[in-house]
Scaffold this motif. Sequence first.
Motif, mmCIF file in Angstrom:
data_model
loop_
_atom_site.group_PDB
_atom_site.id
_atom_site.type_symbol
_atom_site.label_atom_id
_atom_site.label_comp_id
_atom_site.label_asym_id
_atom_site.label_seq_id
_atom_site.Cartn_x
_atom_site.Cartn_y
_atom_site.Cartn_z
ATOM 1 N N VAL A 187 0.820 -1.206 0.000
ATOM 2 C CA VAL A 187 0.000 0.000 0.000
ATOM 3 C C VAL A 187 0.862 1.267 0.000
ATOM 4 O O VAL A 187 0.841 2.056 -0.941
ATOM 5 C CB VAL A 187 -0.999 0.026 1.175
ATOM 6 N N LEU A 188 1.629 1.483 1.055
ATOM 7 C CA LEU A 188 2.401 2.725 1.178
ATOM 8 C C LEU A 188 3.458 2.856 0.087
ATOM 9 O O LEU A 188 3.778 3.966 -0.337
ATOM 10 C CB LEU A 188 3.050 2.814 2.560
ATOM 11 N N GLY A 189 3.996 1.729 -0.353
ATOM 12 C CA GLY A 189 5.041 1.776 -1.373
ATOM 13 C C GLY A 189 4.527 1.676 -2.793
ATOM 14 O O GLY A 189 5.321 1.613 -3.734
ATOM 15 N N ASP A 190 3.213 1.695 -2.962
ATOM 16 C CA ASP A 190 2.642 1.528 -4.288
ATOM 17 C C ASP A 190 2.892 2.762 -5.167
ATOM 18 O O ASP A 190 2.752 3.897 -4.724
ATOM 19 C CB ASP A 190 1.139 1.283 -4.178
ATOM 20 N N LYS A 191 3.265 2.527 -6.418
ATOM 21 C CA LYS A 191 3.597 3.605 -7.352
ATOM 22 C C LYS A 191 2.605 3.700 -8.511
ATOM 23 O O LYS A 191 2.900 4.322 -9.537
ATOM 24 C CB LYS A 191 5.006 3.371 -7.925
ATOM 25 N N THR A 192 1.424 3.120 -8.336
ATOM 26 C CA THR A 192 0.471 3.073 -9.444
ATOM 27 C C THR A 192 0.090 4.460 -9.950
ATOM 28 O O THR A 192 0.085 4.721 -11.160
ATOM 29 C CB THR A 192 -0.797 2.310 -9.020
ATOM 30 N N LEU A 193 -0.229 5.372 -9.030
ATOM 31 C CA LEU A 193 -0.639 6.713 -9.458
ATOM 32 C C LEU A 193 0.484 7.424 -10.191
ATOM 33 O O LEU A 193 0.257 8.089 -11.215
ATOM 34 C CB LEU A 193 -1.097 7.534 -8.246
ATOM 35 N N GLU A 194 1.691 7.298 -9.686
ATOM 36 C CA GLU A 194 2.831 7.923 -10.351
ATOM 37 C C GLU A 194 3.026 7.346 -11.750
ATOM 38 O O GLU A 194 3.291 8.076 -12.705
ATOM 39 C CB GLU A 194 4.094 7.709 -9.521
ATOM 40 N N PHE A 195 2.865 6.042 -11.876
ATOM 41 C CA PHE A 195 2.993 5.393 -13.176
ATOM 42 C C PHE A 195 1.918 5.888 -14.134
ATOM 43 O O PHE A 195 2.202 6.247 -15.289
ATOM 44 C CB PHE A 195 2.912 3.872 -13.020
ATOM 45 N N TYR A 196 0.672 5.928 -13.694
ATOM 46 C CA TYR A 196 -0.420 6.306 -14.577
ATOM 47 C C TYR A 196 -0.370 7.776 -14.976
ATOM 48 O O TYR A 196 -0.865 8.145 -16.039
ATOM 49 C CB TYR A 196 -1.768 5.971 -13.940
ATOM 50 N N ARG A 197 0.210 8.626 -14.135
ATOM 51 C CA ARG A 197 0.330 10.041 -14.517
ATOM 52 C C ARG A 197 1.215 10.210 -15.740
ATOM 53 O O ARG A 197 0.919 11.008 -16.629
ATOM 54 C CB ARG A 197 0.898 10.854 -13.343
ATOM 55 N N ASP A 198 2.315 9.477 -15.791
ATOM 56 C CA ASP A 198 3.241 9.602 -16.911
ATOM 57 C C ASP A 198 4.087 8.334 -16.995
ATOM 58 O O ASP A 198 5.211 8.284 -16.496
ATOM 59 C CB ASP A 198 4.137 10.831 -16.743
ATOM 60 N N PRO A 199 3.552 7.267 -17.627
ATOM 61 C CA PRO A 199 4.290 6.003 -17.654
ATOM 62 C C PRO A 199 5.618 6.084 -18.397
ATOM 63 O O PRO A 199 6.560 5.376 -18.062
ATOM 64 C CB PRO A 199 3.314 5.055 -18.358
ATOM 65 N N VAL A 200 5.687 6.958 -19.404
ATOM 66 C CA VAL A 200 6.933 7.074 -20.165
ATOM 67 C C VAL A 200 8.049 7.635 -19.284
ATOM 68 O O VAL A 200 9.153 7.078 -19.221
ATOM 69 C CB VAL A 200 6.710 7.941 -21.416
ATOM 70 N N SER A 201 7.779 8.737 -18.589
ATOM 71 C CA SER A 201 8.789 9.315 -17.700
ATOM 72 C C SER A 201 9.097 8.379 -16.544
ATOM 73 O O SER A 201 10.258 8.252 -16.119
ATOM 74 C CB SER A 201 8.307 10.664 -17.157
ATOM 75 N N PHE A 202 8.095 7.721 -16.009
ATOM 76 C CA PHE A 202 8.272 6.775 -14.910
ATOM 77 C C PHE A 202 9.314 5.716 -15.286
ATOM 78 O O PHE A 202 10.249 5.440 -14.521
ATOM 79 C CB PHE A 202 6.929 6.113 -14.598
ATOM 80 N N CYS A 203 9.166 5.134 -16.466
ATOM 81 C CA CYS A 203 10.077 4.067 -16.887
ATOM 82 C C CYS A 203 11.439 4.616 -17.297
ATOM 83 O O CYS A 203 12.474 4.019 -16.984
ATOM 84 C CB CYS A 203 9.456 3.281 -18.034
#
Length: 433
Positions: free
Chosen positions: A12-28
């Motif tokens: 839960v606390l370490g989940d990065k789903t929102l960050e990924f969905y905001r900008d998956p290209v930059s995330f990766c």
Amino acid sequence: MSKLPGNAGVSVLGDKTLEFYRDPVSFCRQRADKHGGRVFHSRLLNRPTVLVCSVLGMRELLSEKSGVFLKDPTDLMTNVYGDTVVTTNGEEACLLRLSLHNLFTGQCLQSSSDYITRVCERSLKNLSIRGKPECVYSLFKLLGTELVLGLFLNVRAEDQPELFQEIMQLCTQHWHGLISAPVNVKVPLWSSGLSTALEARDKLMDIIKDKLQNDKEGFVGSLGSLPLPDSSCAAQHLLLFISALIPKALASLLTSFTLALSGDQQVETRRQATEDPGYLHRVLLEVQRLWPPFIGGRRIAEQDCTLAGFHVPKGYGAVYISHAVHRDPEVFQQPDAFLPERWSGRNAGQEHFLCSFGNGPRNCIGVKLTDIFLKEACTYLLKHYDWCLDPPSQDLEYKWLPVSRPANPPGVSFTRLEDTGTETGSGDAPDKH
């Protein structure tokens, strides 16, 4: 066997789903740079997840180890569409694919091609007479909708306009619910997006079942006669085939094609693509490589295994990122450049390194049909129009979820070639796409 780079964090606390969905290209991109490699892990959907951004990793995930990394049985797609060729695993998936195969090949494919040609001609013939720039994404989405409803459900916009509009609206409601928060709530005067989607699904299923019962011609008739596992299977597949997902994917690729070949700087590219079907094929491969309609796909490891030389425990997720895979510098030189000629040079014969529509034994069953549609639409545009961005300077920054397209809908003006008196066009090309 090495340990996966990255950190899956805590539940839960370490989940990065929102960050990924905001900008998956930059995330990766940021994590690939940080870890010095194109395979690493994080926590998505509250599950430790391997992110695969290399061609070799993608091929291993989707081809060599497709029997180890399976579709997630709890995925929202399964809950909404049921057991289909896209959502099932193992022998069931193979049997469904074999049953459906003939509907997307041979005579059925040729019949579809004839219909596609007619729809493209009717829908695209008046682009230059409207006197204003076209919102090309919306234009192509409507074209894609006409194609899928006509091909798969025998509902033609020109013959049954009221039914066509009803189904199109229900498909839109269904789609918007699928991409909203997965909360099924309905109270007086308000329904959650998912609740609205499920209501739209039920109405669509009523229409589909009526078609299966009464239509004996075309795709509907052929599908209804197949030896599928149960009575609901044909209806579930038709719901999948007419969903807004397909028109949006087609619109995404056609929009990217139009932008990539827009303006004076691309006159020679348009000319070559018009005269040489092989070159048009390479152009479309390059469009698909740089601007894949879907960001990727997700699997679950059924057992402890390795992927790209790293240990992956049972139960880990694995997501291939098509945008990153297609720009893997180990395979594609100048990965960010639009270079159709790469497909007749260094990357000739390497179409299987793309994953816009999956890869390996579970790739999209309709990929040949998609290819026919794209080539028909693009050929019509090339033979009849010049086009340019209007206004010339526009923000073409892409958003990648749920389907890739410019965040700000681009405007494009079309001029019929016979009106210009030349085989080339005019207009300013974008400095960067």
